[in-house]
Design a protein around this motif. Structure first.
Motif, short mmCIF file in Angstrom:
data_model
loop_
_atom_site.label_atom_id
_atom_site.label_comp_id
_atom_site.label_asym_id
_atom_site.label_seq_id
_atom_site.Cartn_x
_atom_site.Cartn_y
_atom_site.Cartn_z
N SER A 23 0.83 -1.21 0.00
CA SER A 23 0.00 0.00 0.00
C SER A 23 0.87 1.26 0.00
O SER A 23 0.60 2.21 -0.73
CB SER A 23 -0.87 0.03 1.26
OG SER A 23 -1.84 -0.98 1.21
N ARG A 27 1.55 4.33 -3.03
CA ARG A 27 1.33 5.75 -2.72
C ARG A 27 2.62 6.55 -2.87
O ARG A 27 2.60 7.71 -3.29
CB ARG A 27 0.75 5.88 -1.31
CG ARG A 27 -0.70 5.36 -1.23
CD ARG A 27 -1.08 4.95 0.16
NE ARG A 27 -2.51 4.68 0.34
CZ ARG A 27 -3.10 3.52 0.05
NH1 ARG A 27 -2.39 2.52 -0.47
NH2 ARG A 27 -4.40 3.36 0.26
N ASP A 325 -6.71 -8.13 4.61
CA ASP A 325 -6.00 -9.04 3.69
C ASP A 325 -5.44 -10.27 4.40
O ASP A 325 -4.87 -11.15 3.76
CB ASP A 325 -4.85 -8.28 3.01
CG ASP A 325 -5.38 -7.21 2.06
OD1 ASP A 325 -6.49 -7.37 1.53
OD2 ASP A 325 -4.68 -6.20 1.87
N LYS A 352 -12.36 -9.47 -3.43
CA LYS A 352 -10.90 -9.23 -3.50
C LYS A 352 -10.36 -9.88 -4.78
O LYS A 352 -11.13 -10.12 -5.71
CB LYS A 352 -10.24 -9.78 -2.23
CG LYS A 352 -10.65 -9.02 -0.97
CD LYS A 352 -10.12 -7.60 -0.97
CE LYS A 352 -10.52 -6.84 0.26
NZ LYS A 352 -10.14 -5.42 0.18
C1 S3P Z 1 -5.59 -1.36 0.06
C2 S3P Z 1 -6.81 -1.41 0.67
C3 S3P Z 1 -7.57 -2.66 0.88
C4 S3P Z 1 -6.70 -3.90 0.71
C5 S3P Z 1 -5.79 -3.81 -0.47
C6 S3P Z 1 -4.90 -2.59 -0.39
C7 S3P Z 1 -4.92 -0.06 -0.13
O1 S3P Z 1 -8.61 -2.72 -0.06
O2 S3P Z 1 -7.51 -5.05 0.61
O3 S3P Z 1 -4.97 -4.96 -0.56
O4 S3P Z 1 -3.71 -0.02 -0.42
O5 S3P Z 1 -5.60 0.97 0.01
P1 S3P Z 1 -10.02 -1.98 0.23
O6 S3P Z 1 -9.72 -0.60 0.53
O7 S3P Z 1 -10.81 -2.11 -1.03
O8 S3P Z 1 -10.61 -2.75 1.37
#
Ligand code: S3P
Length: 442
Positions: A23, A27, A325, A352
């Motif tokens: 994540s 970003r 996750d 997912k």
């Molecule tokens: C993520 C948010 C999550 C997660 C994904 C990564 C992110 O999804 O499941 O692997 O980086 O913002 P959701 O926001 O759809 O729950």
């Protein structure tokens, strides 16, 4: 296809360092590409998902260059200056790249087409199309099942966009981030209200790059995040901490395999991500934090994990967003715990990279676990520590990296091993996973 059988292992011993947080890596590339000037990123996850984000930012004018392992230099174009990409952006398997970039391009005067693999092309995009349309962007999406909107899709950005106040109907950091990123090039204040807190990496990093952003809790306990638009981002040096979602596989493997004693270094422990650790401790898992520090604005520690007898638990659905996750691998821990584990409120797992409730019920069932699949969760009767039987034929991973890694861990804790139909999806988030697992098992 690259099938493999994961065999039962002796004690896991040693130290590992998991790759950078997925994540945060996405970003870091996006915000660096929007800052005017040169940013440096270290510890970047070089998985396929993040490389898809890097390629997309290059296609829109940023210079994104790999210097060394995990070390990248990005020369950004500035908020408002993304260029029209010449071809469709191929997002591969990555929902995060897709949804966050849909937000970014929604407030730029460009038209962008997004495509992806078979898994991503089934995932619902209406959740971002709705708020981004309110901000003025126009979309043409492909029809999915049950009236959903899916890839391939085209976005026509709005300039100027309209600032909105948007209350999240699903607990999704991706939707929150898409709206905030669209807000960067929108005049006025864009506000997202989150009734249930989700991972806050976007907020932390936007502030780190100099955006004016406030986050407050209102009288109902909802988080209200407000971003001042037409922002100017300043280039930064970003150090990406290790990914707790990748560490999760080794946490559970270490707890389940008798005699194990491992150290996982540099694990991000942002409270919006650390739900699994607390839950495993409640189940009786021995997980110690050492060397606590702050890396890239995020709390981090080394985790010492020792084999433990686990007990089943009723999981409070309120903690789901902080370990969204990690449920697949929690289900494996539950399958070897003493007694029953009940999970609920997990409808999001069905959208997912695969339908993770159905995929895990099938895979764990094939490995000999006792599972009941409900509409919004799984109920699992644990073995009390005895290894599962293992699988005869290959289990189906459905292009889902986390199903693949989870069932690899399950193989270690089985009598005959677990065979996967395909290990290739692992490269989307954790290319060195198999080498690390094999290294600890020696
Ligand atoms: C993520 C948010 C999550 C997660 C994904 C990564 C992110 O999804 O499941 O692997 O980086 O913002 P959701 O926001 O759809 O729950």
């Amino acid at each position: 296809m690259r099938p493999r059988r994961f065999l039962p292992a002796g004690p896991l011993r040693g130290r590992i360092r998991v790759p950078g947080d997925k994540s945060i890596s996405h970003r870091a590339i996006m915000l660096s590409a929007l800052a005017v000037g040169e940013s440096r990123i270290t510890g970047l996850l070089e998985g396929e998902d993040v490389l898809a984000t890097a390629a997309a930012m290059r296609a829109m004018g940023a210079e994104v260059e790999r210097l060394d392992e995990g070390e990248w230099r990005v020369h950004g174009v500035g908020v408002g200056s993304l260029l029209q990409p010449q071809t469709a952006l191929d997002m591969g398997n990555s929902g995060t790249s897709t949804r966050l970039l849909m937000g970014l391009v929604a407030s730029h005067p460009i038209t962008t087409t997004f495509i992806g693999d078979a898994s991503l092309s089934k995932r619902p995009m209406g959740r971002v199309i709705e708020p981004l349309s309110l901000m003025g962007a126009a979309f043409e999406a492909s029809p999915g099942t049950n009236g959903s909107q899916t890839l391939p899709l085209m976005v026509r950005g709005a300039l100027p966009g309209v600032p909105i106040r948007y209350r999240l109907p699903v607990a999704s950091a991706q939707v929150k981030s898409a709206v905030l990123l669209a807000g960067l090039n929108t005049p006025g204040i864009t506000t997202v209200v989150e009734p249930v807190p989700t991972r806050d990496h976007s907020e932390r990093m936007l502030r780190g790059f100099g955006a004016r952003l406030t986050a407050e809790t209102d009288t109902d306990g909802a988080r209200v995040i407000a971003l001042e638009g037409e922002a100017e981002l300043r280039p930064q040096d970003v150090e990406v901490p290790g990914d707790p979602s990748s560490a999760a596989f080794f946490l559970v493997a270490g707890l389940l395999v008798p005699g194990s004693d491992i150290v996982i270094e540099n694990v991000g422990l942002n409270p919006t991500r650390a739900g699994l650790i607390g839950l495993l401790r409640q189940m009786g898992g021995s997980i110690e934090e050492t060397n606590a520090r702050v890396v890239g604005g995020e709390p981090v520690a080394d985790l010492v994990v020792r084999h433990s007898a686990l007990g089943g638990i009723e999981v409070d659905p309120a903690i789901a967003p902080s370990m969204i996750d990690e449920f697949p691998v929690l289900f494996v821990a539950a399958a070897l715990a003493q007694g029953r584990t009940v999970t609920s409120g997990l409808d999001e797992l069905r959208v997912k990279e695969s339908d993770r409730l159905a995929a895990m019920a099938a895979a764990l069932g094939a490995a000999g676990a006792r599972i009941e699949e409900r509409e919004d969760g799984l109920v699992i009767e644990g073995t009390g520590g005895d290894p599962l039987r293992g699988t005869d034929g290959p289990i189906t991973t459905h292009l889902d990296h986390r199903i693949a890694m989870t069932m690899a861990v399950c193989g270690l804790a089985s009598r005959h091993g677990v065979e996967l139909d395909d290990t290739r999806p692992i490269a989307t988030s954790f290319p060195p996973f198999e080498a690390m697992l094999d290294g600890l098992a020696q």
